[in-house]
Design an enzyme around this catalytic site. Structure first.
Site, PDB file in Angstrom:
ATOM      1  N   CYS A  27       0.832  -1.218   0.000  1.00 29.40           N
ATOM      2  CA  CYS A  27       0.000   0.000   0.000  1.00 29.40           C
ATOM      3  C   CYS A  27       0.866   1.268   0.000  1.00 29.40           C
ATOM      4  CB  CYS A  27      -0.947   0.087   1.185  1.00 29.40           C
ATOM      5  SG  CYS A  27      -2.060  -1.305   1.291  1.00 29.40           S
ATOM      6  N   ARG A  43       3.520   0.333  -5.245  1.00 26.67           N
ATOM      7  CA  ARG A  43       3.311  -0.275  -3.928  1.00 26.67           C
ATOM      8  C   ARG A  43       1.961  -0.988  -3.825  1.00 26.67           C
ATOM      9  NH1 ARG A  43       6.746   1.671  -0.026  1.00 26.67           N
ATOM     10  NH2 ARG A  43       5.285   0.999   1.556  1.00 26.67           N
ATOM     11  N   TRP A  54      -2.963  -2.356  -1.741  1.00 23.55           N
ATOM     12  CA  TRP A  54      -2.603  -3.727  -2.114  1.00 23.55           C
ATOM     13  C   TRP A  54      -3.257  -4.583  -1.052  1.00 23.55           C
ATOM     14  CZ3 TRP A  54      -0.891  -6.050  -6.248  1.00 23.55           C
ATOM     15  CH2 TRP A  54      -0.433  -7.358  -6.154  1.00 23.55           C
ATOM     16  N   ASN A  65      -1.320   1.325   6.035  1.00 22.50           N
ATOM     17  CA  ASN A  65      -0.509   0.406   5.245  1.00 22.50           C
ATOM     18  C   ASN A  65       0.040  -0.620   6.221  1.00 22.50           C
ATOM     19  OD1 ASN A  65       1.599  -0.801   3.814  1.00 22.50           O
ATOM     20  ND2 ASN A  65       2.975   0.924   4.168  1.00 22.50           N
ATOM     21  N   GLU A  92      15.221 -23.444  -9.510  1.00 20.28           N
ATOM     22  CA  GLU A  92      14.799 -22.048  -9.544  1.00 20.28           C
ATOM     23  C   GLU A  92      15.944 -21.154 -10.045  1.00 20.28           C
ATOM     24  OE1 GLU A  92      12.163 -20.454  -9.487  1.00 20.28           O
ATOM     25  OE2 GLU A  92      12.596 -18.436  -8.775  1.00 20.28           O
ATOM     26  N   LYS A 131      15.714 -18.652 -13.167  1.00 18.03           N
ATOM     27  CA  LYS A 131      16.003 -17.212 -13.042  1.00 18.03           C
ATOM     28  C   LYS A 131      17.020 -16.794 -14.097  1.00 18.03           C
ATOM     29  CE  LYS A 131      13.456 -16.338 -11.173  1.00 18.03           C
ATOM     30  NZ  LYS A 131      12.210 -16.422 -10.490  1.00 18.03           N
ATOM     31  N   GLU A 188      15.661 -16.886 -17.753  1.00 16.73           N
ATOM     32  CA  GLU A 188      14.638 -15.915 -18.154  1.00 16.73           C
ATOM     33  C   GLU A 188      15.159 -14.497 -18.239  1.00 16.73           C
ATOM     34  OE1 GLU A 188      11.168 -15.576 -15.597  1.00 16.73           O
ATOM     35  OE2 GLU A 188      12.329 -16.214 -13.890  1.00 16.73           O
ATOM     36  N   HIS A 225      24.414 -39.253 -15.223  1.00 20.59           N
ATOM     37  CA  HIS A 225      23.525 -39.962 -16.138  1.00 20.59           C
ATOM     38  C   HIS A 225      23.244 -39.154 -17.396  1.00 20.59           C
ATOM     39  CE1 HIS A 225      23.031 -42.987 -13.069  1.00 20.59           C
ATOM     40  NE2 HIS A 225      22.905 -41.985 -12.206  1.00 20.59           N
TER      41      HIS A 225
HETATM   42  C1  F6R Z   1       9.494 -16.954 -13.065  1.00 15.36           C
HETATM   43  C2  F6R Z   1       8.105 -16.635 -13.126  1.00 15.36           C
HETATM   44  C3  F6R Z   1       7.168 -17.621 -13.736  1.00 15.36           C
HETATM   45  C4  F6R Z   1       5.949 -17.790 -12.825  1.00 15.36           C
HETATM   46  C5  F6R Z   1       4.894 -18.665 -13.509  1.00 15.36           C
HETATM   47  C6  F6R Z   1       3.722 -18.920 -12.600  1.00 15.36           C
HETATM   48  O1  F6R Z   1      10.245 -15.899 -12.551  1.00 15.36           O
HETATM   49  O2  F6R Z   1       7.698 -15.589 -12.693  1.00 15.36           O
HETATM   50  O3  F6R Z   1       7.774 -18.830 -13.955  1.00 15.36           O
HETATM   51  O4  F6R Z   1       6.375 -18.370 -11.631  1.00 15.36           O
HETATM   52  O5  F6R Z   1       4.444 -18.024 -14.665  1.00 15.36           O
HETATM   53  O6  F6R Z   1       3.112 -17.740 -12.227  1.00 15.36           O
HETATM   54  P1  F6R Z   1       2.113 -17.679 -11.018  1.00 15.36           P
HETATM   55  O7  F6R Z   1       2.889 -17.956  -9.784  1.00 15.36           O
HETATM   56  O8  F6R Z   1       1.580 -16.279 -11.066  1.00 15.36           O
HETATM   57  O9  F6R Z   1       1.065 -18.714 -11.260  1.00 15.36           O
END
Ligand code: F6R
Length: 617
Positions: free
Chosen positions: A2, A27, A84, A110, A490, A494, A497, A513
């Site tokens: 918020c 925010r 928010w 907030n 993950e 990261k 992307e 493997h």
């Molecule tokens: C990666 C990313 C995406 C989301 C995926 C699911 O950084 O943001 O892989 O995790 O699109 O999105 P939600 O969690 O909104 O269902």
């Protein structure tokens, strides 16, 4: 999160408030409102022909702006809010400002009030009536209850009564020209100018009007008039505080001085995790009314099915491991896009959980509908109140990470992991599957996780140096085992992307493997290897790839003196319990991916081909 803005001075305030709110839209942006002590002739509650006029609307700020234009309200003293949602859907009625019963006190807030339910009950007994579903609405009623000619004194009493976090700002038509602010834990700054004084959640909201600021600290209150600012400590004694000057431009100020929203959001993680714990872990006791499950239902659970996509899927994998370990019931995790098409079996006494930060991912929504049609009861875990997934589920657990602007999920991920930990512990306590002393030990550790994340963030420069030296490599393998594996997956996601470099997240034991064939001098292997039951195993895996000329970057725990013999680069994270390392190991990996992408001059906030919520198949 918020955003709050307030002004009192010799100018009209409507446009100042609305412009300020637009600068705070990062925010929160699900509803907005303003309250102005209006100099309209129609007097009801205040002296000298003054009353409080409120305009609020669900949706973006410009919807409310239009309405404010039509109503032609204005005045020299007012408060504004962009929301928010945390309690109650983002509707007009739940939007701030909220009024007391007499309509003479308006409040914006907030944060989260943990004890709002009991306060509401108490106030109801004294004749107060509530119209919204928010926690905030107790505040104007408390102020009304305590008001005895001084809004400041009423505020100072109010903040002693509430438990939780936040910033509160209030005006009263009985004290026109005066604004009272209080900070419990969320940010609040005062802006000082010749034409009047301001309050805001963040500097950018008012930077075009002044460069002179004062920061309000926790449990302090502040009284503003057009030509005076007084700050008070928690005992109500006046504090002298010198203003400081800000030289930022507005663009960088919106990002809080960070280059990108992604970096800002990485740094907000201690806060997001702490807020997600708030109200669910109070004085060492777990509480999860939102789940809507009785102790009996939890005891009868035979299985948990989790569905999610992308980063949320990785949070689900962490959830699976901790729940199986602590609660001793099987947990199945599926990609939403697979689950919906694979003729799934929905068994009795199986709890169905959907994790989605946006609450709008079409595959997750479709999987929920599929499971519901087969008789499942759905618990949603999402960051967006009122999202479609939240509305279509039987119960919702909100992560309180605040809005995430960067396309790449960072702070919502750690907030999701926190929810997985909390649910795991809650179920374990209810079923008695973890001893009291063990539970106490885990909870004590969990409580200091935000501080540990903060400590890791202090090492961002070191991570940057490693990224500066390694960003030209063309293949990155993130290796982990057990609790480290979702972090490895993950990490690879990261990096892919935001940098567009090929990366894989793989179980370290599976390297032999196949993927080991990829390793050569162009490969960086990121080993997620904190202390624990599989440390020795992963150390051997690291040596195998080292022998094939890969560059090794190991994420290790503080006391590890061994790994540095084998790794080219190491980064140390604070010690914790084996199950809890996942929420820590991901922090240096997010930073590493970020700095590699920055070296490659990528747009980290809006990577190519990606969208924040994936609403198409
Ligand atoms: C990666 C990313 C995406 C989301 C995926 C699911 O950084 O943001 O892989 O995790 O699109 O999105 P939600 O969690 O909104 O269902």
């Amino acid at each position: 999160m918020c955003g709050i803005v307030a002004y009192t001075g010799n100018k009209k305030c409507k446009d100042i408030l609305i412009k300020g709110l637009k600068r705070l839209e990062y925010r929160g942006y699900d509803s907005a409102g303003i309250a102005i002590i209006s100099d309209s002739a129609a007097a009801r509650s205040g002296p000298a022909g003054l009353e409080i006029k409120v305009v609020k609307e669900a949706g973006k700020i410009n919807i409310m702006e239009k309405e404010a234009g039509v109503l032609k309200i204005d005045g020299n003293c007012g408060i504004g809010h962009t929301r928010w949602a945390t309690h109650g859907e983002p509707t007009k009625i739940n939007a701030h400002p909220h009024l007391d019963g007499s309509g003479s006190i308006a409040v914006v807030h907030n944060g989260i009030i943990e004890n709002y339910a009991e306060l509401k009950e108490e106030l109801r007994k004294n004749g107060h009536k509530f119209i919204s579903e928010t926690d905030t609405e107790v505040l104007p009623h408390l102020l009304e209850e305590y008001y005895n000619g001084s809004l400041l004194a009423a505020m100072q009493k109010t903040i002693k009564k509430i438990k939780g976090s936040g910033t509160i700002v209030a005006i009263s038509s009985r004290q026109p020209g005066e604004i009272i602010g209080a900070r419990i834990t969320s940010p609040l700054v005062v802006g000082i100018s010749e034409d009047g004084n301001f309050l805001a959640s963040d500097i950018p909201a008012i930077l075009e009007h002044t460069r002179n600021f004062i920061v309000i600290n926790d449990f302090e209150t502040v009284r503003l008039t057009a030509d005076r600012v007084e700050v008070f400590d928690r005992k109500g004694k006046v504090i002298k505080r010198k203003p400081f000057k800000v030289n930022w431009d507005i663009g960088s100020a919106e990002k809080g001085g960070y280059d990108d929203f992604m970096l800002k959001e990485i740094f907000e993680q201690p806060y997001g995790v702490e807020e997600t714990m708030r109200g669910r872990l109070i004085d060492g006791e777990l509480s999860f009314n939102e789940l809507g499950l009785t102790a009996e239902q939890i005891k009868n659970l035979k299985k948990i099915q989790i569905i999610a996509c992308g980063t949320s899927y990785h949070a689900a994998l962490i959830g699976k491991q901790v729940i199986e370990n602590w609660v001793k019931i099987p947990v199945e995790v599926d990609f939403s896009s697979e689950y919906r098409y694979r003729n799934p079996i929905v068994e009795d006494n199986c709890l169905f959980m959907a994790i989605t930060q946006s609450g709008e991912t079409i595959d997750t929504l479709a999987a929920i509908r599929e499971a519901k049609s087969r008789g499942a009861k759905i618990v949603a875990i999402t960051n967006v109140v009122g999202s479609t997934v939240a509305r279509e589920s039987n119960s919702v657990i909100y992560t309180h990470a605040g809005p995430e602007i960067g396309v790449c999920a960072t702070k919502t991920f750690t907030a999701q992991i926190m929810v997985m930990y909390l649910i795991g512990l809650y179920f374990a306590r209810t079923r008695g599957s973890v001893s009291k002393s063990e539970l106490h030990k885990i909870i004590s550790e969990l409580k200091i996780i935000p501080q540990k994340i903060q400590n890791i963030l202090k090492g961002a420069d070191k991570i940057k140096q490693i990224a500066d030296k390694t960003y030209k490599h063309t293949c990155f393998l993130f290796l982990g085992r057990i609790y480290g594996l979702p972090s490895a997956m993950e990490g690879a996601l990261k990096l892919k992307e935001i940098s567009y470099i090929h990366a894989e997240g793989y179980p370290a034991g599976e390297m032999k493997h196949g993927p080991i064939a990829l390793t050569d001098e162009n490969t960086v292997v990121v080993g997620i290897m904190p202390a624990g039951s599989v440390y020795e195993k992963i150390l051997s895996n690291i040596q195998e790839v080292k022998a094939r000329k890969a560059t090794i970057f190991s994420i290790i725990s503080q006391k590890d003196k061994n790994t540095k013999k084998y790794a080219d680069y190491i980064f140390k994270i604070p010690e914790t319990l084996e199950e809890l390392y996942a929420i820590l190991t991901i922090i240096p990996i997010q930073l590493y991916s970020y700095y590699i992408a920055k070296n490659l001059k990528r747009n980290v906030d809006q990577p190519r081909n990606l969208a924040k919520s994936v609403t198409v198949e």
